[in-house]
Design a protein around this motif. Structure first.
Motif, short mmCIF file in Angstrom:
data_model
loop_
_atom_site.label_atom_id
_atom_site.label_comp_id
_atom_site.label_asym_id
_atom_site.label_seq_id
_atom_site.Cartn_x
_atom_site.Cartn_y
_atom_site.Cartn_z
N GLN A 195 0.83 -1.22 0.00
CA GLN A 195 0.00 0.00 0.00
C GLN A 195 0.86 1.26 0.00
OE1 GLN A 195 -2.93 0.04 3.11
NE2 GLN A 195 -3.58 2.14 2.68
N SER A 196 1.96 1.27 0.76
CA SER A 196 2.87 2.43 0.78
C SER A 196 3.50 2.65 -0.60
CB SER A 196 3.96 2.22 1.83
OG SER A 196 3.43 2.21 3.13
N ALA A 197 3.84 1.55 -1.27
CA ALA A 197 4.43 1.66 -2.61
C ALA A 197 3.43 2.27 -3.58
CB ALA A 197 4.90 0.29 -3.10
N LEU A 198 2.17 1.84 -3.48
CA LEU A 198 1.13 2.39 -4.36
C LEU A 198 0.90 3.88 -4.06
CD1 LEU A 198 -1.33 -0.62 -4.26
CD2 LEU A 198 -0.20 0.29 -6.31
N TRP A 199 0.92 4.22 -2.77
CA TRP A 199 0.75 5.63 -2.41
C TRP A 199 1.87 6.48 -3.01
CZ3 TRP A 199 3.65 9.31 0.09
CH2 TRP A 199 2.99 10.45 0.51
N ALA A 200 3.10 5.96 -2.97
CA ALA A 200 4.24 6.70 -3.52
C ALA A 200 4.10 6.86 -5.04
CB ALA A 200 5.54 5.97 -3.19
N LEU A 201 3.65 5.82 -5.73
CA LEU A 201 3.45 5.91 -7.19
C LEU A 201 2.38 6.96 -7.51
CD1 LEU A 201 3.59 2.11 -8.10
CD2 LEU A 201 5.30 3.85 -8.68
N TYR A 202 1.35 7.00 -6.67
CA TYR A 202 0.28 7.99 -6.88
C TYR A 202 0.84 9.40 -6.74
CZ TYR A 202 -4.25 10.29 -6.44
OH TYR A 202 -5.34 11.12 -6.65
N LYS A 203 1.68 9.63 -5.73
CA LYS A 203 2.25 10.94 -5.49
C LYS A 203 3.25 11.35 -6.56
CE LYS A 203 0.20 12.35 -1.75
NZ LYS A 203 -0.57 13.61 -1.74
N ILE A 204 3.99 10.38 -7.07
CA ILE A 204 4.95 10.69 -8.15
C ILE A 204 4.19 11.14 -9.39
CG2 ILE A 204 6.68 9.68 -9.70
CD1 ILE A 204 7.58 7.96 -7.31
N GLY A 205 3.01 10.56 -9.61
CA GLY A 205 2.13 11.03 -10.67
C GLY A 205 2.45 10.48 -12.04
N PRO A 206 2.13 11.23 -13.11
CA PRO A 206 2.28 10.75 -14.48
C PRO A 206 3.67 10.22 -14.82
CG PRO A 206 1.05 12.80 -14.45
CD PRO A 206 1.54 12.59 -13.06
N SER A 207 4.69 10.68 -14.12
CA SER A 207 6.04 10.20 -14.39
C SER A 207 6.19 8.71 -14.06
CB SER A 207 7.07 11.00 -13.57
OG SER A 207 7.01 12.36 -13.89
N ALA A 208 5.24 8.17 -13.29
CA ALA A 208 5.30 6.76 -12.89
C ALA A 208 4.43 5.88 -13.79
CB ALA A 208 4.87 6.61 -11.44
N LYS A 209 4.11 6.32 -14.98
CA LYS A 209 3.19 5.59 -15.85
C LYS A 209 3.70 4.20 -16.23
CE LYS A 209 -0.05 6.51 -19.58
NZ LYS A 209 -0.53 7.51 -20.57
N ASP A 210 5.01 4.00 -16.25
CA ASP A 210 5.57 2.70 -16.59
C ASP A 210 5.18 1.62 -15.58
OD1 ASP A 210 6.73 3.83 -18.79
OD2 ASP A 210 8.73 4.02 -17.91
N ALA A 211 4.71 2.04 -14.42
CA ALA A 211 4.36 1.08 -13.38
C ALA A 211 2.94 0.54 -13.54
CB ALA A 211 4.50 1.73 -12.00
N VAL A 212 2.17 1.05 -14.50
CA VAL A 212 0.77 0.66 -14.64
C VAL A 212 0.57 -0.85 -14.78
CG1 VAL A 212 -1.26 0.85 -16.13
CG2 VAL A 212 0.00 2.90 -15.49
N PRO A 213 1.31 -1.57 -15.64
CA PRO A 213 1.09 -3.02 -15.74
C PRO A 213 1.19 -3.74 -14.40
CG PRO A 213 2.48 -2.27 -17.54
CD PRO A 213 2.34 -1.11 -16.60
N ALA A 214 2.18 -3.35 -13.59
CA ALA A 214 2.32 -4.00 -12.28
C ALA A 214 1.20 -3.58 -11.34
CB ALA A 214 3.68 -3.63 -11.68
N VAL A 215 0.75 -2.34 -11.45
CA VAL A 215 -0.33 -1.86 -10.59
C VAL A 215 -1.65 -2.56 -10.93
CG1 VAL A 215 -1.68 0.17 -9.91
CG2 VAL A 215 0.78 0.39 -10.26
N LEU A 216 -1.88 -2.84 -12.21
CA LEU A 216 -3.12 -3.51 -12.62
C LEU A 216 -3.27 -4.87 -11.93
CD1 LEU A 216 -3.19 -2.67 -16.45
CD2 LEU A 216 -4.80 -1.88 -14.72
N LYS A 217 -2.16 -5.55 -11.70
CA LYS A 217 -2.20 -6.85 -11.02
C LYS A 217 -2.71 -6.71 -9.59
CE LYS A 217 1.70 -8.66 -13.73
NZ LYS A 217 3.09 -9.19 -13.66
N ARG A 218 -2.44 -5.53 -8.99
CA ARG A 218 -2.85 -5.33 -7.60
C ARG A 218 -4.35 -5.06 -7.46
NH1 ARG A 218 -0.47 -8.19 -4.85
NH2 ARG A 218 0.59 -8.96 -6.70
#
Length: 508
Positions: free
Chosen positions: A457-480
């Motif tokens: 959950q903390s990792a997801l929160w950090a990706l959310y705060k980083i914002g559009p620059s973290a778009k490469d993480a979407v495939p991994a986030v979809l699994k969650r």
């Protein structure tokens, strides 16, 4: 015989011959059609509504256009303005509210010659244009007089406020005197409608005055002691105003006293006055200080040949250096050079202001060095064998670590810590760095498979705060989105909605 009337749609003045009554006309400005009728004509002033001689007294001939301009308030307002006492701004701030109404000053300017020049230019601009003045023309005159640049510390925005407030004072004071001398305050226009600009610079107490009048309206009796004390402009930077309104207008807007007056034709024996609001509107000043963004312009003006302008520059630098942090080394070096050179100025005011500015910078640098030392200490503790110290270090970096080039690499390393709480705190700290922590995205993606739900959950929160620059993480986030933990699924859904709305919609 021709008669004049306003367009029913846009109010532009029109004229037509009586032979056209009943025909359909079209306004040349708004293009709206209307039926020509005598009822469109404005009614002539009724006898007895005001002395017949009053109307001629209120008209003046514009020397430029040759047209008659209504209200001698132009002359009365100009006379009021001429009688204002010129005052340095520091002296102005020490006055009572009543005393401030009788003086003229310019925010931040402590040279009477400059204050007097601005005062004279405002009056010349107003008098020459007969009410048709503009800030653009006034600003141009000021620049020409001061060698092509605005005299510091008069930033353009402040100069415009001075100009517009002065115009408001001339109009409002002159209008009040004209109405009072003509007897119109007690007959034709016994009410004032208060209007506030309503933007981000309008004090809350001034906005409140639009609901503090009679029966919760923005309307006040013209002779209400409160309105007489707080007639706009209220403060030294107030841009509020009042509009003279009739009994009929006040009644239509909900003033019960005006409704009874209109119904009976008899003025009230005891006019209603409002209570003083809980917040005093006279002391909410709108002074705007210089910011760090103004420093380059101030440095350019520091070499001006006029000692008055140089004095204003160093006065402004003294204030702006109280809380600014100069992240640009070149700018900091240039400012330091200017301030050190000013210590040898023959003008004592400039020397004193420069010395105070240097002292402010030294204090700011000391605070910065202390913070840097604390950040470096926290980075070192991320490698400590004591788990509690590593957790505390991550928390410290989340609060004060932004901007240090070593913080993000150290936190990325901490994402692989053996302790789950350290990994979680490190992820949270990276989130606090926002888009600057984009290099930490791969490490955060790895944490999405962590065995602890709160770490994921903390990792997801950090990706959310980083914002559009973290778009490469979407495939991994979809699994969650199918994570066993509800809080993780909800966090993943929020990240997907932010980084890839299409995917989120498809799953909805």
């Amino acid at each position: 015989m021709p008669f004049k009337f306003p367009c029913p749609s846009c109010e532009i003045a029109l004229a037509a011959d009586e032979e056209n009554i009943g025909r359909i006309g079209r306004c040349p400005k708004c293009k709206q059609k209307f039926e020509v009728a005598l009822s469109l004509a404005r009614p002539a002033p009724q006898e007895g509504h005001a002395p017949s001689s009053l109307y001629s007294d209120l008209l003046r001939t514009d020397s430029v256009s040759g047209k008659q301009v209504w209200f001698e308030s132009y002359d009365r307002g100009a006379n009021y303005y001429r009688e204002l006492k010129l005052l340095r701004y520091t002296d102005f701030l020490a006055l009572t509210f009543e005393e401030r109404q009788r003086v003229f000053t310019v925010p931040g300017v402590n040279d009477l010659k400059t204050v007097g020049t601005i005062h004279k230019l405002v009056l010349l601009d107003f008098d020459g244009a007969h009410g048709g003045s503009s800030f653009r023309g006034f600003s141009k005159k000021v620049k020409e007089l001061f060698g092509g640049t605005l005299p510091f510390p008069i930033a353009k925005a402040k100069l415009e406020w001075v100009y517009r407030r002065s115009m408001a004072r001339i109009y409002s004071r002159g209008l009040e005197q004209s109405l009072e001398n003509g007897g119109l305050n007690s007959d034709a226009f016994p009410y004032r409608l208060f209007t506030a600009v309503g933007d981000a610079r309008t004090p809350p107490s001034h906005l409140a005055l639009e609901n503090s009048g009679l029966n919760g309206t923005a309307i006040y009796r013209w002779n209400d002691p409160f309105l007489q004390c707080c007639m706009p402009p209220i403060t030294d930077m107030c841009r509020c105003g009042t509009i003279c309104i009739s009994i009929e207008d006040a009644a239509a807007k909900g003033v019960e006293e005006a409704r009874k007056w209109q119904r009976t034709g008899t003025p009230p024996n005891r006019p209603h006055w409002v209570k003083w609001p809980e917040i005093d509107p006279r002391w909410e000043l709108e002074d705007e200080e210089f910011t760090e963004d103004d420093i380059p312009d101030l440095i350019l003006q520091a070499q001006h040949k006029d000692p008055v302008i140089r004095g204003g520059v160093f006065w402004a630098l003294k204030n702006v250096t109280i809380c600014c942090e100069l992240d640009d080394p070149a700018l900091a070096e240039s400012l330091g050079s200017i301030l050190n050179g000013a210590l040898h100025e023959p003008n004592g005011f400039i020397r004193k202001a420069a010395a105070e500015a240097l002292a402010n910078l030294a204090e700011t640098r000391l605070e910065s060095r202390n913070r840097t030392a604390e950040v470096q200490s926290a980075i070192g503790m991320l490698c400590d064998t004591d788990r509690e110290k590593r957790v505390a270090a991550a928390q410290t970096l989340a609060t004060i670590g932004a901007g240090d080039e070593l913080t993000i690499p150290a936190l990325i390393t901490a994402l692989r810590d053996d302790d789950a709480q350290v990994r979680s705190k490190a992820a949270y700290a990276l989130g606090e760095m926002r888009a600057d922590a984009v290099t930490g995205v791969p490490g955060l993606v790895v944490l999405l498979d962590d065995s602890r739900a709160y770490v994921r959950q903390s990792a997801l929160w950090a990706l959310y705060k980083i914002g559009p620059s973290a778009k490469d993480a979407v495939p991994a986030v979809l699994k969650r989105l199918n994570d066993p933990a509800k809080t993780v699924r909800e966090a993943a859904a929020a990240v997907v909605r932010l980084l890839n709305p299409e995917a989120a919609g498809g799953r909805g």
